[in-house]
Design a protein around this motif. Structure first.
Motif, PDB file in Angstrom:
ATOM      1  N   HIS A  86      48.107  -2.054  40.859  1.00  0.00           N
ATOM      2  CA  HIS A  86      47.606  -3.404  41.140  1.00  0.00           C
ATOM      3  C   HIS A  86      47.570  -3.643  42.640  1.00  0.00           C
ATOM      4  CE1 HIS A  86      48.086  -4.459  36.890  1.00  0.00           C
ATOM      5  NE2 HIS A  86      49.192  -3.744  36.957  1.00  0.00           N
ATOM      6  N   ARG A  87      46.690  -4.566  43.044  1.00  0.00           N
ATOM      7  CA  ARG A  87      46.585  -4.972  44.448  1.00  0.00           C
ATOM      8  C   ARG A  87      47.165  -6.376  44.577  1.00  0.00           C
ATOM      9  NH1 ARG A  87      43.536  -1.830  47.539  1.00  0.00           N
ATOM     10  NH2 ARG A  87      42.771  -3.436  48.944  1.00  0.00           N
ATOM     11  N   VAL A  88      48.171  -6.514  45.431  1.00  0.00           N
ATOM     12  CA  VAL A  88      48.808  -7.807  45.689  1.00  0.00           C
ATOM     13  C   VAL A  88      48.413  -8.221  47.106  1.00  0.00           C
ATOM     14  CG1 VAL A  88      50.969  -9.094  45.790  1.00  0.00           C
ATOM     15  CG2 VAL A  88      50.717  -7.197  44.169  1.00  0.00           C
ATOM     16  N   THR A  89      47.755  -9.365  47.230  1.00  0.00           N
ATOM     17  CA  THR A  89      47.214  -9.814  48.515  1.00  0.00           C
ATOM     18  C   THR A  89      47.797 -11.161  48.895  1.00  0.00           C
ATOM     19  OG1 THR A  89      45.132  -8.648  48.100  1.00  0.00           O
ATOM     20  CG2 THR A  89      45.075 -10.402  49.743  1.00  0.00           C
ATOM     21  N   ALA A  90      48.180 -11.288  50.152  1.00  0.00           N
ATOM     22  CA  ALA A  90      48.592 -12.576  50.721  1.00  0.00           C
ATOM     23  C   ALA A  90      47.534 -12.976  51.740  1.00  0.00           C
ATOM     24  CB  ALA A  90      49.949 -12.459  51.398  1.00  0.00           C
ATOM     25  N   ARG A  91      47.005 -14.191  51.611  1.00  0.00           N
ATOM     26  CA  ARG A  91      45.970 -14.704  52.521  1.00  0.00           C
ATOM     27  C   ARG A  91      46.446 -16.033  53.103  1.00  0.00           C
ATOM     28  NH1 ARG A  91      40.803 -15.434  49.445  1.00  0.00           N
ATOM     29  NH2 ARG A  91      40.841 -13.177  49.521  1.00  0.00           N
ATOM     30  N   VAL A 150      42.316 -13.773  57.149  1.00  0.00           N
ATOM     31  CA  VAL A 150      43.591 -13.260  57.651  1.00  0.00           C
ATOM     32  C   VAL A 150      44.463 -13.011  56.426  1.00  0.00           C
ATOM     33  CG1 VAL A 150      45.621 -13.749  59.053  1.00  0.00           C
ATOM     34  CG2 VAL A 150      43.358 -14.510  59.826  1.00  0.00           C
ATOM     35  N   GLU A 151      44.637 -11.738  56.092  1.00  0.00           N
ATOM     36  CA  GLU A 151      45.341 -11.381  54.870  1.00  0.00           C
ATOM     37  C   GLU A 151      45.886  -9.978  54.971  1.00  0.00           C
ATOM     38  OE1 GLU A 151      41.592  -9.758  52.235  1.00  0.00           O
ATOM     39  OE2 GLU A 151      42.209 -11.839  52.017  1.00  0.00           O
ATOM     40  N   SER A 152      46.724  -9.628  54.009  1.00  0.00           N
ATOM     41  CA  SER A 152      47.278  -8.285  53.911  1.00  0.00           C
ATOM     42  C   SER A 152      47.409  -7.942  52.435  1.00  0.00           C
ATOM     43  CB  SER A 152      48.645  -8.227  54.598  1.00  0.00           C
ATOM     44  OG  SER A 152      49.172  -6.926  54.552  1.00  0.00           O
ATOM     45  N   THR A 153      47.174  -6.670  52.110  1.00  0.00           N
ATOM     46  CA  THR A 153      47.191  -6.229  50.715  1.00  0.00           C
ATOM     47  C   THR A 153      48.122  -5.035  50.551  1.00  0.00           C
ATOM     48  OG1 THR A 153      44.937  -6.995  50.337  1.00  0.00           O
ATOM     49  CG2 THR A 153      45.772  -5.316  48.831  1.00  0.00           C
ATOM     50  N   ALA A 154      48.907  -5.035  49.484  1.00  0.00           N
ATOM     51  CA  ALA A 154      49.761  -3.901  49.120  1.00  0.00           C
ATOM     52  C   ALA A 154      49.361  -3.428  47.736  1.00  0.00           C
ATOM     53  CB  ALA A 154      51.229  -4.313  49.133  1.00  0.00           C
ATOM     54  N   ASP A 155      49.219  -2.134  47.578  1.00  0.00           N
ATOM     55  CA  ASP A 155      48.963  -1.536  46.268  1.00  0.00           C
ATOM     56  C   ASP A 155      50.310  -1.165  45.664  1.00  0.00           C
ATOM     57  OD1 ASP A 155      45.977   0.300  47.271  1.00  0.00           O
ATOM     58  OD2 ASP A 155      46.259  -1.779  46.677  1.00  0.00           O
ATOM     59  N   ARG A 199      60.757   0.368  35.459  1.00  0.00           N
ATOM     60  CA  ARG A 199      59.556   0.286  36.280  1.00  0.00           C
ATOM     61  C   ARG A 199      59.768   1.110  37.544  1.00  0.00           C
ATOM     62  NH1 ARG A 199      60.335  -4.297  36.721  1.00  0.00           N
ATOM     63  NH2 ARG A 199      61.367  -4.453  38.706  1.00  0.00           N
ATOM     64  N   LYS A 200      58.784   1.888  37.882  1.00  0.00           N
ATOM     65  CA  LYS A 200      58.786   2.560  39.171  1.00  0.00           C
ATOM     66  C   LYS A 200      57.658   1.951  39.974  1.00  0.00           C
ATOM     67  CE  LYS A 200      60.498   6.897  37.373  1.00  0.00           C
ATOM     68  NZ  LYS A 200      60.197   8.287  37.106  1.00  0.00           N
ATOM     69  N   ALA A 201      57.918   1.722  41.236  1.00  0.00           N
ATOM     70  CA  ALA A 201      56.880   1.107  42.057  1.00  0.00           C
ATOM     71  C   ALA A 201      56.960   1.645  43.463  1.00  0.00           C
ATOM     72  CB  ALA A 201      57.061  -0.406  42.075  1.00  0.00           C
ATOM     73  N   ARG A 202      55.850   1.642  44.092  1.00  0.00           N
ATOM     74  CA  ARG A 202      55.836   1.966  45.509  1.00  0.00           C
ATOM     75  C   ARG A 202      54.680   1.242  46.152  1.00  0.00           C
ATOM     76  NH1 ARG A 202      52.275   6.977  45.621  1.00  0.00           N
ATOM     77  NH2 ARG A 202      51.850   7.020  43.424  1.00  0.00           N
ATOM     78  N   THR A 203      54.892   0.879  47.375  1.00  0.00           N
ATOM     79  CA  THR A 203      53.815   0.271  48.127  1.00  0.00           C
ATOM     80  C   THR A 203      52.996   1.417  48.687  1.00  0.00           C
ATOM     81  OG1 THR A 203      55.193  -1.606  48.664  1.00  0.00           O
ATOM     82  CG2 THR A 203      53.282  -1.257  50.051  1.00  0.00           C
ATOM     83  N   GLN A 204      51.753   1.523  48.257  1.00  0.00           N
ATOM     84  CA  GLN A 204      50.918   2.645  48.663  1.00  0.00           C
ATOM     85  C   GLN A 204      50.261   2.422  50.012  1.00  0.00           C
ATOM     86  OE1 GLN A 204      48.375   2.969  45.264  1.00  0.00           O
ATOM     87  NE2 GLN A 204      49.814   4.287  44.206  1.00  0.00           N
ATOM     88  N   GLY A 205      50.129   1.182  50.440  1.00  0.00           N
ATOM     89  CA  GLY A 205      49.510   0.917  51.732  1.00  0.00           C
ATOM     90  C   GLY A 205      49.307  -0.556  51.931  1.00  0.00           C
ATOM     91  N   THR A 206      49.048  -0.929  53.161  1.00  0.00           N
ATOM     92  CA  THR A 206      48.762  -2.327  53.454  1.00  0.00           C
ATOM     93  C   THR A 206      47.484  -2.416  54.251  1.00  0.00           C
ATOM     94  OG1 THR A 206      50.082  -2.258  55.462  1.00  0.00           O
ATOM     95  CG2 THR A 206      51.194  -3.009  53.464  1.00  0.00           C
ATOM     96  N   ASP A 207      46.749  -3.464  54.023  1.00  0.00           N
ATOM     97  CA  ASP A 207      45.540  -3.748  54.775  1.00  0.00           C
ATOM     98  C   ASP A 207      45.709  -5.120  55.400  1.00  0.00           C
ATOM     99  OD1 ASP A 207      43.729  -2.510  51.973  1.00  0.00           O
ATOM    100  OD2 ASP A 207      44.251  -1.419  53.785  1.00  0.00           O
ATOM    101  N   THR A 208      45.157  -5.320  56.572  1.00  0.00           N
ATOM    102  CA  THR A 208      45.215  -6.632  57.198  1.00  0.00           C
ATOM    103  C   THR A 208      43.840  -7.050  57.652  1.00  0.00           C
ATOM    104  OG1 THR A 208      45.681  -5.671  59.348  1.00  0.00           O
ATOM    105  CG2 THR A 208      47.586  -6.293  58.020  1.00  0.00           C
ATOM    106  N   GLY A 209      43.721  -8.334  57.946  1.00  0.00           N
ATOM    107  CA  GLY A 209      42.492  -8.847  58.534  1.00  0.00           C
ATOM    108  C   GLY A 209      41.306  -8.890  57.605  1.00  0.00           C
ATOM    109  N   GLY A 210      41.517  -8.938  56.299  1.00  0.00           N
ATOM    110  CA  GLY A 210      40.416  -9.151  55.380  1.00  0.00           C
ATOM    111  C   GLY A 210      39.909  -7.895  54.719  1.00  0.00           C
ATOM    112  N   ARG A 211      40.241  -6.716  55.204  1.00  0.00           N
ATOM    113  CA  ARG A 211      39.746  -5.495  54.582  1.00  0.00           C
ATOM    114  C   ARG A 211      40.442  -5.308  53.237  1.00  0.00           C
ATOM    115  NH1 ARG A 211      40.426  -5.007  59.752  1.00  0.00           N
ATOM    116  NH2 ARG A 211      42.552  -4.253  59.634  1.00  0.00           N
ATOM    117  N   GLY A 212      39.670  -5.000  52.214  1.00  0.00           N
ATOM    118  CA  GLY A 212      40.234  -4.783  50.887  1.00  0.00           C
ATOM    119  C   GLY A 212      40.654  -6.063  50.197  1.00  0.00           C
TER     120      GLY A 212
END
Length: 198
Positions: free
Chosen positions: A132-137, A153-158, A176-189
């Protein structure tokens, strides 16, 4: 008659001046409530909920980062890191003030929470098995989306959630196993711009 008109005119003028100054001090204009100068530029673009974009320059623009980890008591712990931004308290005036407002949290493009604090517990029911993609804007208090160069202006974690296998103990590690696969900022993704770079 001339003698009585002048004092009456002067008395009327004094009464108007007193009434005017009393109106100025009536509490309608409180300190800090002065009409602010316009913040940024309203764009024609809107988010998926129809809220307009408010574009500001890169210098001193707000920024947000997101980290999502499995919670010790279930669910997911979301932690935001902000720069050049302050969360407004509940009941804040519905107007745009530079570097202030709240964050909206999205899971796979669906709005799930409005945050006035950098920490949040995301209910496990909102993040079923899978990736899943979790985004804060970031939003201004008037509901507009903070943007830079037209991008939110946002960031996303998979994150990836998995269910426990047969015969395992339902503790946090096996549920549950989870990991943050990456973050995006500034609207990308972002949920509103799925074609952006990741």
């Amino acid at each position: 008659m001339t003698w009585t008109r002048r004092p009456l005119a002067a008395l009327a003028l004094c009464a108007l001046l007193l009434a005017g100054s009393a109106g100025c001090d009536s509490g309608d204009a409180r300190e800090g409530d002065a009409s602010p100068s316009p913040v940024g530029k309203i764009l024609e673009d809107r988010d998926q909920e129809g809220r307009p974009y408010r574009d500001v320059g890169q210098e001193d623009a707000p920024d947000v980062g997101i980290e999502v980890q499995p919670g010790a008591a279930g669910g997911w712990d979301v932690r935001l890191t902000v720069r050049n931004f302050r969360f407004s308290p509940p009941g804040a005036a519905a107007r745009a003030v530079a570097g202030r407002g709240l964050a909206h949290l999205f899971v796979d493009g669906r709005p799930v929470a409005r945050l006035r604090d950098p920490a949040h517990r995301l209910d496990a029911r909102l993040v079923q098995r899978g990736t899943h993609r979790v985004t804060a804007r970031l939003y201004a208090d008037d509901g507009t989306v903070w943007t830079v160069d037209g991008e939110p202006v946002e960031s996303t974690a998979d994150i990836t959630a998995s269910e426990p296998g047969p015969g395992t103990t339902p503790d946090t590690a096996s549920r549950r196993k989870a990991r943050t696969q990456g973050t995006d900022t500034g609207g990308r993704g972002s949920p509103a711009h799925p074609g952006g770079a990741s």
